[in-house]
Design an enzyme around this catalytic site. Structure first.
Site, PDB file in Angstrom:
ATOM      1  N   VAL A   1       0.860  -1.178   0.000  1.00 45.28           N
ATOM      2  CA  VAL A   1       0.000   0.000   0.000  1.00 45.28           C
ATOM      3  C   VAL A   1       0.894   1.225   0.000  1.00 45.28           C
ATOM      4  CG1 VAL A   1      -1.800   1.285   1.222  1.00 45.28           C
ATOM      5  CG2 VAL A   1      -1.805  -1.226   1.283  1.00 45.28           C
ATOM      6  N   CYS A   2       0.594   2.169  -0.873  1.00 45.20           N
ATOM      7  CA  CYS A   2       1.314   3.441  -0.911  1.00 45.20           C
ATOM      8  C   CYS A   2       2.816   3.196  -1.098  1.00 45.20           C
ATOM      9  CB  CYS A   2       0.995   4.234   0.359  1.00 45.20           C
ATOM     10  SG  CYS A   2       1.431   5.983   0.307  1.00 45.20           S
ATOM     11  N   SER A   3       3.640   3.857  -0.280  1.00 39.72           N
ATOM     12  CA  SER A   3       5.092   3.759  -0.463  1.00 39.72           C
ATOM     13  C   SER A   3       5.669   2.454   0.049  1.00 39.72           C
ATOM     14  CB  SER A   3       5.796   4.942   0.218  1.00 39.72           C
ATOM     15  OG  SER A   3       5.485   4.988   1.597  1.00 39.72           O
ATOM     16  N   GLY A   4       4.816   1.537   0.498  1.00 44.27           N
ATOM     17  CA  GLY A   4       5.293   0.196   0.803  1.00 44.27           C
ATOM     18  C   GLY A   4       5.948  -0.443  -0.410  1.00 44.27           C
TER      19      GLY A   4
ATOM     20  N   SER B   1       1.912   3.036  -7.026  1.00 41.33           N
ATOM     21  CA  SER B   1       2.158   3.538  -5.681  1.00 41.33           C
ATOM     22  C   SER B   1       1.561   4.943  -5.610  1.00 41.33           C
ATOM     23  CB  SER B   1       3.662   3.555  -5.384  1.00 41.33           C
ATOM     24  OG  SER B   1       3.894   3.913  -4.037  1.00 41.33           O
TER      25      SER B   1
END
Length: 330
Positions: free
Chosen positions: A107-110, A127
């Protein structure tokens, strides 16, 4: 029905919504069921098993340390400020254990953590729009889609920023348990079921910069409010009280896109909303969005989205059950 284990990775500076959004979706599928009969077993883990602080200051207490975690069905890696300088031990753990789960989710910057561990090489991913350029630049072997809300590529599932993690989690629940379960969860959470993965992360107005000068900002607003109007460079230049040549040059300099490109984006975006949320006919929508004819709108859709308006409505319109619908909790 076999139980699927979900392991959520926690670390210092994690974005709390990247964690709690998907967890609430998976937990919603377990509501009202005995623990051993729940479709998901959800656990959280940190490197050493100790609590961590999220980027917003919340303290998150994990269930266990990573070295004690068995291989899950779904490994979920959230984003947050902590992805900027992650502990090397975290990347090492991902490099060793990331290939093992049946489903790997970020999720996101993961996605930055997965990329650093070499887990995204050769895959199409997305992302948060703010870091997509960095992801593509630092990891050229990764195919980055900077516009999608979420992307599925084999066992890999990646989503854009923050609330897009909820969209992806709903899609995963629908894949595992069916649309009815996902719809029930969406009703309870009062969220969209479900934004299509290829929906833009942000609108044309947000994608383009806001012009500095008032006349140009007013033209931007006019375009947004009147997609059916005469939006030629000559007409817009007259509204801005500039010559067509000066207007076109100034508009691009201050917004980052040409007037024609901006108009195209606004019209496609408006047509997508009408196709997904109304029962208006294709001919009527083409007129309302300034295309004039269904064929002109079809060409714009194929050029921009790779599919016709009819195909888009079939996939994402409310009438098909795949569109975004706001509902009240039951």
């Amino acid at each position: 029905m076999s139980q699927r284990s979900v392991l959520v990775l926690l670390f210092e500076g994690v974005q709390s919504l990247d964690v709690t959004g998907p967890v609430e979706v998976f937990a919603g599928a377990c509501a009202g069921r005995e623990q051993d009969r729940a479709p998901y077993e959800i656990r959280t883990a940190t490197l050493d098993g100790r609590p961590v602080r999220s980027s917003s200051g919340l303290t998150l207490v994990p269930d266990l340390a990573l070295h004690r975690a068995s291989t899950p069905h779904t490994l979920l890696v959230p984003g947050g400020q902590g992805t900027r300088n992650p502990p090397p031990e975290l990347i090492d753990w991902l490099r060793r254990h990331g290939p093992l789960p049946e489903r790997l989710v970020s999720v996101c910057s993961g996605a930055l953590l997965l990329a650093a561990a070499g887990l995204l090489d050769g895959h199409r991913v997305t992302s948060h729009w703010q870091i997509c350029e960095q992801l593509a630049r630092c990891h050229p072997e990764v195919d980055v889609d900077s516009d999608a809300i979420y992307v599925r590529d084999g066992r890999l599932a990646t989503s854009a920023g923050v609330t897009a993690g909820i969209d992806l989690a709903l899609a995963l629940v629908e894949e595992d348990l069916g649309g009815q379960v996902a719809q029930t969860i969406a009703r309870y959470l009062v969220v969209f079921l479900r934004r299509p993965g290829n929906q833009a992360q942000f609108s044309a107005q947000l994608a383009a910069q806001s012009a500095r000068r008032d006349p140009l900002r007013e033209v931007q607003q006019w375009i947004t409010e009147h997609p059916e109007g005469d939006l030629s460079v000559e007409a817009l230049a007259l509204r801005a009280r500039l010559s067509p040549r000066h207007f076109a040059r100034a508009f691009r300099a201050e917004t980052g896109v040409t007037p024609g490109r901006y108009v195209d984006q606004v019209r496609v975006e408006h047509a997508r909303r009408l196709l997904a949320d109304t029962a208006a006919g294709i001919a009527q929508i083409s007129r309302d969005c300034g295309y004039g004819t269904p064929e002109a709108m079809r060409r714009a859709f194929v050029r921009t989205l790779g599919q016709s308006p009819t195909e888009y409505r079939r996939r994402f319109g409310r009438a098909t059950g795949a569109g975004a619908v706001l509902v009240q909790p039951s």
